[in-house]
Design a protein around this motif. Structure first.
Motif, PDB file in Angstrom:
ATOM      1  N   LEU A 190       0.849  -1.188   0.000  1.00 14.15           N
ATOM      2  CA  LEU A 190       0.000   0.000   0.000  1.00 14.15           C
ATOM      3  C   LEU A 190       0.884   1.236   0.000  1.00 14.15           C
ATOM      4  O   LEU A 190       1.641   1.469   0.939  1.00 14.15           O
ATOM      5  CB  LEU A 190      -0.907   0.016   1.230  1.00 14.15           C
ATOM      6  CG  LEU A 190      -1.881   1.189   1.343  1.00 14.15           C
ATOM      7  CD1 LEU A 190      -2.910   1.142   0.230  1.00 14.15           C
ATOM      8  CD2 LEU A 190      -2.561   1.188   2.712  1.00 14.15           C
ATOM      9  N   GLY A 194      -2.010   5.954   0.279  1.00 21.49           N
ATOM     10  CA  GLY A 194      -2.886   5.336  -0.711  1.00 21.49           C
ATOM     11  C   GLY A 194      -4.100   4.677  -0.073  1.00 21.49           C
ATOM     12  O   GLY A 194      -4.137   4.406   1.126  1.00 21.49           O
ATOM     13  N   SER A 195      -5.113   4.423  -0.907  1.00 21.73           N
ATOM     14  CA  SER A 195      -6.342   3.789  -0.428  1.00 21.73           C
ATOM     15  C   SER A 195      -6.477   2.356  -0.908  1.00 21.73           C
ATOM     16  O   SER A 195      -7.236   1.581  -0.333  1.00 21.73           O
ATOM     17  CB  SER A 195      -7.562   4.596  -0.890  1.00 21.73           C
ATOM     18  OG  SER A 195      -7.592   4.687  -2.310  1.00 21.73           O
ATOM     19  N   GLN A 196      -5.754   1.991  -1.983  1.00 23.73           N
ATOM     20  CA  GLN A 196      -5.836   0.654  -2.535  1.00 23.73           C
ATOM     21  C   GLN A 196      -4.434   0.063  -2.648  1.00 23.73           C
ATOM     22  O   GLN A 196      -3.517   0.726  -3.135  1.00 23.73           O
ATOM     23  CB  GLN A 196      -6.498   0.672  -3.915  1.00 23.73           C
ATOM     24  CG  GLN A 196      -7.962   1.082  -3.921  1.00 23.73           C
ATOM     25  CD  GLN A 196      -8.850   0.029  -3.292  1.00 23.73           C
ATOM     26  OE1 GLN A 196      -8.485  -1.147  -3.249  1.00 23.73           O
ATOM     27  NE2 GLN A 196     -10.002   0.452  -2.770  1.00 23.73           N
ATOM     28  N   SER A 205      -7.854  -4.288  -8.238  1.00 22.42           N
ATOM     29  CA  SER A 205      -7.860  -2.821  -8.132  1.00 22.42           C
ATOM     30  C   SER A 205      -7.126  -2.182  -9.305  1.00 22.42           C
ATOM     31  O   SER A 205      -6.441  -1.173  -9.150  1.00 22.42           O
ATOM     32  CB  SER A 205      -7.224  -2.380  -6.800  1.00 22.42           C
ATOM     33  OG  SER A 205      -7.907  -2.950  -5.713  1.00 22.42           O
TER      34      SER A 205
END
Length: 395
Positions: A190, A194-196, A205
């Protein structure tokens, strides 16, 4: 008791460290806390995305994923080497420290993206156990030829294994206790903020990367007593003290090769612990035309150390023989060394001056741990009061 008003002041200094001071007003001066400086926590190195991200085993993404074998003894490790190229938002390479990336990387199930199943452990450092696929059995329906060399060479094919100048190589290690199981492993990370996560799983993703490694967990070695050897080496007989010392080396052979034994454990699994020594004192026996009594062994871990533990701690009129008990000769790495001590002229050993002779302990259940992390549960000792020290069987 007087009323105490507590106030807290927080100050950030020019060095960007934080000082917290707590003052108890109206109370004793002893309640006043001294300023405490808190260490500055550095943020993670900023990077935005990865230009390359792959597991070097296999070295070619998109090909059929070959398997690698590991003994399911929860000790032996498979090395998983990943190569990354961190970039900022403009595409410039960011030199992120290896330790920082290692702390961010995770290994996941290639099919689901979830953590590895129960019984599979990921570690950041290598341990003492050797990984050699040639001594590990193949999974059903798979031949040794299906397991490619686990050499972790760079994707470019460089023999040195060094990554490119704009790449970073990071290693993690996997061990398992789940025999006859398999898992396809991918890498996941990650980015800071970051979110994904980015994963070596295509379609996860939007990830464009694709590489993994299949790990087959194979049963630990379960060898017969015929694979164990006991070699004798007599070296010291003192006629003045009627005392003789001899070496006994326990070694292991498998597939016409020597397998190193790392240590001996007692039946409870305690390394070099109580319950590994053999001794006998309740009868006389003949050997080499001498009359002997009081035969026992002491395990030696290294050229300089012996382990007494539960052997009798007093020798009748011969307390000085402890000087001889420490004489270890011909130490051999990869073998378990026992020192065999015996007396002639009917010299007894006792637990103490007031206690009687100890009962015979002619054999013990022990665990021999080999270089691959396998446990070998064997019974060692003598079949009868005498000098025939050997591996008697399994338990």
């Amino acid at each position: 008791m007087s009323n105490i008003k507590r106030t807290t002041r927080t100050e950030t200094t020019h060095t960007e460290s934080t000082v917290v001071e707590t003052v108890d007003e109206g109370g004793s001066e002893a309640l006043r806390q001294a300023p405490v400086a808190h260490k500055r926590i550095h943020p993670a190195t900023a990077w935005h995305h990865l230009q390359s991200f792959f597991i070097e085993y296999p070295p070619t993404a998109g090909s059929t994923t070959p398997p690698v074998k590991v003994f399911a003894n929860d000790r032996q490790q498979v090395r998983i080497r990943m190569v990354l190229s961190p970039r900022d938002a403009n595409g410039a390479y960011v030199a992120v420290p290896v330790d920082e990336l290692r702390g961010m990387l995770k290994l996941v199930d290639y099919n689901t993206g979830e953590p590895l199943p129960s019984g599979w452990t990921v570690e950041k450092t290598a341990n003492e156990y050797t990984h050699d696929t040639s001594v590990i059995s193949s999974a059903p329906g798979t031949s040794d030829a299906d397991y490619l060399p686990h050499d972790n060479r760079a994707q470019s094919g460089a023999q040195s294994g060094a990554p490119a100048s704009d790449q970073v190589a990071v290693e993690l290690f996997v061990r398992t206790r789940m025999a006859n199981s398999a898992v396809r492993i991918a890498a996941s990370i990650l980015p800071p903020g970051g979110s994904q996560p980015i994963q070596t799983r295509p379609g996860a993703s939007g990830n464009q990367f694709d590489s993994s490694v299949n790990v087959d967990a194979r049963p630990p070695l379960d060898l017969s007593i015929d694979n164990f050897r006991v070699r004798e080496s007599y070296y010291n007989h003192d006629h003045l003290s009627w005392f003789t010392v001899a070496n006994r080396f326990i070694t292991l052979e498998y597939q016409s090769r020597r397998v190193r034994l790392l240590r001996i454990e007692n039946a409870a699994g305690v390394p070099w612990g109580p319950g590994i020594n053999i001794y006998g004192d309740l009868g006389d026996f003949e050997a080499n035309d001498w009359l002997y009594e009081g035969v026992f062994t002491i395990c030696a871990k290294s050229p300089w150390s012996t382990y007494y533990f539960d052997i009798p701690d007093y020798f009748n009129n011969y307390a000085y023989v402890y000087d001889k008990l420490g004489e270890v000769q011909d130490y051999e790495d990869g073998a378990i060394l026992f020192l065999l001590h015996y007396f002639d002229e009917n010299q007894h050993f006792r637990w103490s001056t007031n206690w009687g002779d100890p009962s015979d302990v002619l054999s013990r259940n022990v665990i021999l741990v080999d270089e691959y992390g396998n446990n070998h549960r064997v019974r060692i000792g003598v079949p009868r009061l005498g000098l025939q020290f050997q591996v008697l069987g399994k338990w």
